[in-house]
Every structure is written in C-alpha cells, then in structure tokens.
Scaffold this active site. Structure first.
Site, PDB file in Angstrom:
ATOM      1  N   ASN A 170     -11.738   0.107   7.445  1.00 19.01           N
ATOM      2  CA  ASN A 170     -12.512  -1.034   7.829  1.00 19.01           C
ATOM      3  C   ASN A 170     -12.222  -1.853   9.013  1.00 19.01           C
ATOM      4  O   ASN A 170     -12.990  -1.978   9.683  1.00 19.01           O
ATOM      5  CB  ASN A 170     -12.822  -1.884   6.590  1.00 19.01           C
ATOM      6  CG  ASN A 170     -14.001  -1.312   5.240  1.00 19.01           C
ATOM      7  OD1 ASN A 170     -14.564  -0.323   5.800  1.00 19.01           O
ATOM      8  ND2 ASN A 170     -13.880  -1.216   4.287  1.00 19.01           N
ATOM      9  N   TYR A 201       2.063   2.193  -2.825  1.00 19.37           N
ATOM     10  CA  TYR A 201       2.185   1.190  -1.759  1.00 19.37           C
ATOM     11  C   TYR A 201       2.831   2.126  -0.524  1.00 19.37           C
ATOM     12  O   TYR A 201       2.041   2.023   0.462  1.00 19.37           O
ATOM     13  CB  TYR A 201       3.198   0.134  -2.357  1.00 19.37           C
ATOM     14  CG  TYR A 201       3.483  -0.798  -1.377  1.00 19.37           C
ATOM     15  CD1 TYR A 201       2.495  -1.768  -0.849  1.00 19.37           C
ATOM     16  CD2 TYR A 201       4.688  -0.787  -0.505  1.00 19.37           C
ATOM     17  CE1 TYR A 201       2.749  -2.832  -0.106  1.00 19.37           C
ATOM     18  CE2 TYR A 201       4.954  -1.846   0.387  1.00 19.37           C
ATOM     19  CZ  TYR A 201       4.244  -2.787   0.548  1.00 19.37           C
ATOM     20  OH  TYR A 201       4.485  -3.598   1.395  1.00 19.37           O
ATOM     21  N   LYS A 233       0.539   2.778   2.847  1.00 18.03           N
ATOM     22  CA  LYS A 233       0.904   2.389   3.956  1.00 18.03           C
ATOM     23  C   LYS A 233       1.179   3.485   4.958  1.00 18.03           C
ATOM     24  O   LYS A 233       0.952   3.238   6.097  1.00 18.03           O
ATOM     25  CB  LYS A 233       2.122   1.383   3.987  1.00 18.03           C
ATOM     26  CG  LYS A 233       2.069   0.362   3.163  1.00 18.03           C
ATOM     27  CD  LYS A 233       1.333  -0.724   4.052  1.00 18.03           C
ATOM     28  CE  LYS A 233       1.187  -2.273   3.359  1.00 18.03           C
ATOM     29  NZ  LYS A 233       0.667  -3.312   4.305  1.00 18.03           N
TER      30      LYS A 233
HETATM   31  P1  NAD Z   1       0.983 -11.300  -0.222  1.00 15.38           P
HETATM   32  O1  NAD Z   1       0.770 -10.882  -1.559  1.00 15.38           O
HETATM   33  O2  NAD Z   1       1.592 -12.990  -0.463  1.00 15.38           O
HETATM   34  O3  NAD Z   1       0.018 -11.318   0.649  1.00 15.38           O
HETATM   35  C1  NAD Z   1      -1.116 -10.358   0.470  1.00 15.38           C
HETATM   36  C2  NAD Z   1      -2.649 -10.883   0.678  1.00 15.38           C
HETATM   37  O4  NAD Z   1      -3.451  -9.928   0.596  1.00 15.38           O
HETATM   38  C3  NAD Z   1      -2.906 -11.950  -0.650  1.00 15.38           C
HETATM   39  O5  NAD Z   1      -3.409 -13.071   0.179  1.00 15.38           O
HETATM   40  C4  NAD Z   1      -3.745 -11.308  -1.360  1.00 15.38           C
HETATM   41  O6  NAD Z   1      -4.799 -11.765  -2.172  1.00 15.38           O
HETATM   42  C5  NAD Z   1      -4.592 -10.178  -0.127  1.00 15.38           C
HETATM   43  N1  NAD Z   1      -5.216  -9.054  -0.750  1.00 15.38           N
HETATM   44  C6  NAD Z   1      -4.544  -8.058  -1.506  1.00 15.38           C
HETATM   45  N2  NAD Z   1      -5.535  -7.034  -1.786  1.00 15.38           N
HETATM   46  C7  NAD Z   1      -6.759  -7.598  -0.919  1.00 15.38           C
HETATM   47  C8  NAD Z   1      -7.866  -6.933  -0.873  1.00 15.38           C
HETATM   48  N3  NAD Z   1      -8.336  -5.666  -1.438  1.00 15.38           N
HETATM   49  N4  NAD Z   1      -8.598  -7.629  -0.139  1.00 15.38           N
HETATM   50  C9  NAD Z   1      -8.549  -8.606   0.671  1.00 15.38           C
HETATM   51  N5  NAD Z   1      -7.508  -9.299   0.393  1.00 15.38           N
HETATM   52  C10 NAD Z   1      -6.454  -8.672  -0.435  1.00 15.38           C
HETATM   53  O7  NAD Z   1       2.239 -10.373   0.420  1.00 15.38           O
HETATM   54  P2  NAD Z   1       3.098 -10.838   1.989  1.00 15.38           P
HETATM   55  O8  NAD Z   1       4.270 -10.948   1.794  1.00 15.38           O
HETATM   56  O9  NAD Z   1       2.251 -12.014   2.472  1.00 15.38           O
HETATM   57  O10 NAD Z   1       2.490  -9.508   2.734  1.00 15.38           O
HETATM   58  C11 NAD Z   1       1.372  -9.230   3.728  1.00 15.38           C
HETATM   59  C12 NAD Z   1       1.379  -8.094   4.429  1.00 15.38           C
HETATM   60  O11 NAD Z   1       2.698  -7.810   4.735  1.00 15.38           O
HETATM   61  C13 NAD Z   1       0.975  -6.914   3.358  1.00 15.38           C
HETATM   62  O12 NAD Z   1       0.308  -5.998   3.969  1.00 15.38           O
HETATM   63  C14 NAD Z   1       2.491  -6.385   3.150  1.00 15.38           C
HETATM   64  O13 NAD Z   1       2.278  -5.097   2.668  1.00 15.38           O
HETATM   65  C15 NAD Z   1       3.134  -6.400   4.551  1.00 15.38           C
HETATM   66  N6  NAD Z   1       4.628  -6.360   4.142  1.00 15.38           N
HETATM   67  C16 NAD Z   1       5.462  -7.707   3.615  1.00 15.38           C
HETATM   68  C17 NAD Z   1       6.492  -7.643   3.583  1.00 15.38           C
HETATM   69  C18 NAD Z   1       7.479  -8.814   3.017  1.00 15.38           C
HETATM   70  O14 NAD Z   1       8.508  -8.533   2.899  1.00 15.38           O
HETATM   71  N7  NAD Z   1       7.000 -10.122   3.049  1.00 15.38           N
HETATM   72  C19 NAD Z   1       7.452  -6.627   3.829  1.00 15.38           C
HETATM   73  C20 NAD Z   1       6.722  -5.282   4.287  1.00 15.38           C
HETATM   74  C21 NAD Z   1       5.380  -5.358   4.453  1.00 15.38           C
END
Ligand code: NAD
Ligand code: UDP
Length: 309
Positions: A97, A143, A147
């Site tokens: 999307n 996951y 990804k």
């Molecule tokens: P988080 O869980 O705080 O944030 C993810 C956000 O996505 C949340 O606000 C959630 O409500 C929203 N979300 C989930 N599914 C959804 C959907 N189907 N439609 C709309 N919104 C949706 O996690 P984060 O740590 O802020 O991670 C953000 C991104 O970074 C993610 O994609 C995660 O995979 C990636 N990431 C984070 C880390 C880390 O260490 N923080 C490491 C690797 C990758």
C-alpha cells in the site's frame, strides 16, 4: 514537504514526527494504535501542521504527500507474536500500500526494516551484504519474513516502477515513549527495577545486543532520506555490544532498589549475538555515528519511566 508516517503514534514514529515538525514539515500520521498510543503524540494534536488518522495499513489509503515513512508494524516479540498472521499482513500488505501510493504520487518512500532480516546471524558483526540465517517457520518468522518480503517489494518497485525508495535496517533502539508493557528488554528491565521486581533474564544472559538511543537513530533516518547516493539497505545502530546480563546489571545500578537477577527460559530462535557493521552508514550518511553512550541513554530513558510507572 508534506510527509506521511505510518505507525507514527508508536515509539519511533512519534520521535520522527517531532523531528520532522521541528524541521518545518507537515506531518500526517496513520496508525491503528495496536502498540502505539495517543499519549505519544498528544503534544502534537494542536499543531496545525500535524494530523492523526486512525487507520490500518492493510487497508488502502491515499494522501497527497511528498514523502512516506513506513514504520507501521509491532516491533516487540510478544506483540508481533500475539497475532502472527496479522503481523505478516501488516508488513507485506502495508508495504504494497505504501509503495502503490508512492508510485502514484511520486513520493520518496522509506522502509523501517530490521536487523531481524539477519536472523540468528552466522556472521558477526553484520554487514548489509550478509543474507542472514532466518528460520522461515518459527515463532519469529511472521516478523522476520514479513520484513524480508517488504524489502523484496521495495526493491522490485524500485527496479520495475522506478519508485524512489530508502531502506534502513534498524538495530535494537530504545528511549523515552517505549510502552511500559512493550516487552522488549530495555523497558522490561527498567520497569521491573522501578517496581522492585526481579529482572527477568531469558536464558543464561550471555546473548548480546547493540543498543542505539532513539535520537541517534532518527538523525540517521533523516540523513538517509535526504541523500541520493544510495537507496540502501543501510544498517543503523550502535556498534557497542552488551550481554543481557551486563544490561540488567547496569540498569539495576542506575535505577537502584532491591531487585535481583532471575533466569527465565530462552525463547525459541532468540539470536545469540547482534552488532551492526556501520561502515556504509558512515560512508553514505555524512559520517553518521551514534553519539549517546548506553549509560547516558539509559539515564534519559529511566527519567521518562519515572513519569510512567
Ligand atoms: P512500536 O510498536 O512502538 O510502533 C509501531 C507502530 O505501528 C505502533 O504505533 C502501532 O500501533 C502501529 N501499527 C502496528 N500495526 C499497524 C497496522 N496494521 N496499521 C497501522 N498501524 C500499525 O514499535 P517501534 O519500536 O516504534 O517500531 C517502529 C518500526 O521500526 C517498526 O516497523 C519496527 O519493525 C521497526 N524497528 C524497530 C526497532 C526498534 O528497536 N525500536 C528495531 C528494528 C525495527
Ligand atoms: N530479554 C531478556 N529479558 C526480558 C526481555 C528480553 O533477557 O525481559 C532478552 C531476549 O531474550 C533477547 C534480548 O533480551 O535475547 C533482546 O530482546 P528484545 O525482545 O528486546 O529484542 P530482540 O532483539 O530479541 O528482538
């Protein structure tokens, strides 16, 4: 610019919103609030340059925007394993999307990928050229493979449709606005120590991770998005490597209190070691390197949790 952030009410997305607004952009956040919280963006709701829309990325969306950051996906193992089929859909259909919209409105589109694409790595530290060691049918696969498939889609839209992509592989990042029930290790250890509960070390605690403070990560995002020399994938993370036992001991020292270390079973497929090779980030992102050491970042994060638990 007008910039769309999916998952913008989450931990990283809310910090990214702050930074983009500070830089003078307009920000539209879409988020289904599965793991994100309105509290994370409450301070932005009165800002005329900020809009929040509750929406799920697996349902199509249209916005006239110049850039898209795709962050929507639960990131903590207990949360992404809560409904694994939904997690894969979020990664894969969410990517389609975002890419479809980017193609239509000619927006540059950013994918928040992850060090999990390397799985339980046989090569250490991990460079972007490493293809990884991922179990396709385990509990983390929803996951990891979601990804990985999203990265595939980004590069196919780039090759086939000339979509202007940027892909970052994020290594463990921590900081204020992690959810107290997030379940990831830094917030668990801080919350447990603040409540006087014992720190739950999974396995013997010898597994390693490299922890990046959120502000350093967001700076890396911006640098990747504003340069044109590479589309990625680029590792962003802090190469300092710690065992979970070291992290627990440091957290207890900083929080204080009576907690002890206790051991719990190691989850299946838990990677034994992780550390980013950041040579490419330094080369392409104007010498980017993390600036906040773990102890300092933990102190700032502990201050935040004093307002939460
Ligand atoms: P988080 O869980 O705080 O944030 C993810 C956000 O996505 C949340 O606000 C959630 O409500 C929203 N979300 C989930 N599914 C959804 C959907 N189907 N439609 C709309 N919104 C949706 O996690 P984060 O740590 O802020 O991670 C953000 C991104 O970074 C993610 O994609 C995660 O995979 C990636 N990431 C984070 C880390 C880390 O260490 N923080 C490491 C690797 C990758
Ligand atoms: N971990 C732990 N205690 C906890 C939570 C996690 O020992 O309360 C360990 C987990 O097994 C893993 C590491 O800490 O080895 C990092 O886990 P996290 O869920 O934060 O992220 P991951 O890098 O595994 O996705």
């Amino acid at each position: 610019m007008r910039i769309l952030i999916t998952g913008g009410a989450g931990f990283l997305g809310s910090h990214l919103s702050d930074r983009l607004l500070k830089d003078g952009h307009e920000v539209i956040v879409i988020d289904n609030l599965f793991t994100g919280r309105k509290q994370n963006i409450a301070h932005l709701l009165g800002n005329p340059k900020f809009e929040f829309v509750r929406h799920d990325v697996i349902d199509p969306f249209k916005f006239e925007v110049d850039q898209i950051y795709n962050l929507a996906c639960p990131a903590s193992p207990p949360h992404y394993q809560f409904n694994p089929i939904k997690t894969t859909k979020t990664s894969v259909v969410g990517a389609i999307n975002c890419l479809g919209l980017a193609k239509r409105v000619k927006a540059r589109v950013f994918q928040a990928s992850t060090s999990e694409v390397y799985g339980d790595p046989a090569l250490h530290p991990q460079p972007e050229s490493y293809w990884g060691n991922v179990n396709p049918i385990g509990k983390r696969s929803c996951y990891d493979e979601g990804k990985r498939c999203a990265e595939t889609l980004f590069f196919d839209y780039h090759r086939e449709n000339k979509v202007d992509i940027r892909v970052v592989r994020i290594f463990n990042t921590y900081g204020p606005r992690m959810h107290p029930n997030d379940g990831r290790v830094v917030s668990n250890f801080i919350v447990q120590a603040r409540k006087g509960e014992d720190s739950t070390i999974y396995g013997d605690g010898s597994q390693t991770r490299s922890f990046c403070y959120v502000d350093d990560l967001i700076e890396g995002f911006l640098r990747l998005m504003t340069q044109t020399a590479t589309v990625g994938p680029i590792n962003i993370g802090n190469p300092g490597e710690f065992t979970m036992k070291q992290l627990a001991e440091l957290t207890l020292k900083l929080v204080g209190g009576p907690s002890k270390l206790v051991h719990r079973p190691l989850p299946a497929d838990d990677p034994k070691q992780r550390r980013p090779d950041i040579t490419l980030a330094q080369k392409y992102l104007n010498g980017w390197a993390p600036t906040v050491p773990l102890e300092e970042g933990l102190r700032r994060t502990i201050e935040y949790f004093k307002t939460q638990v």
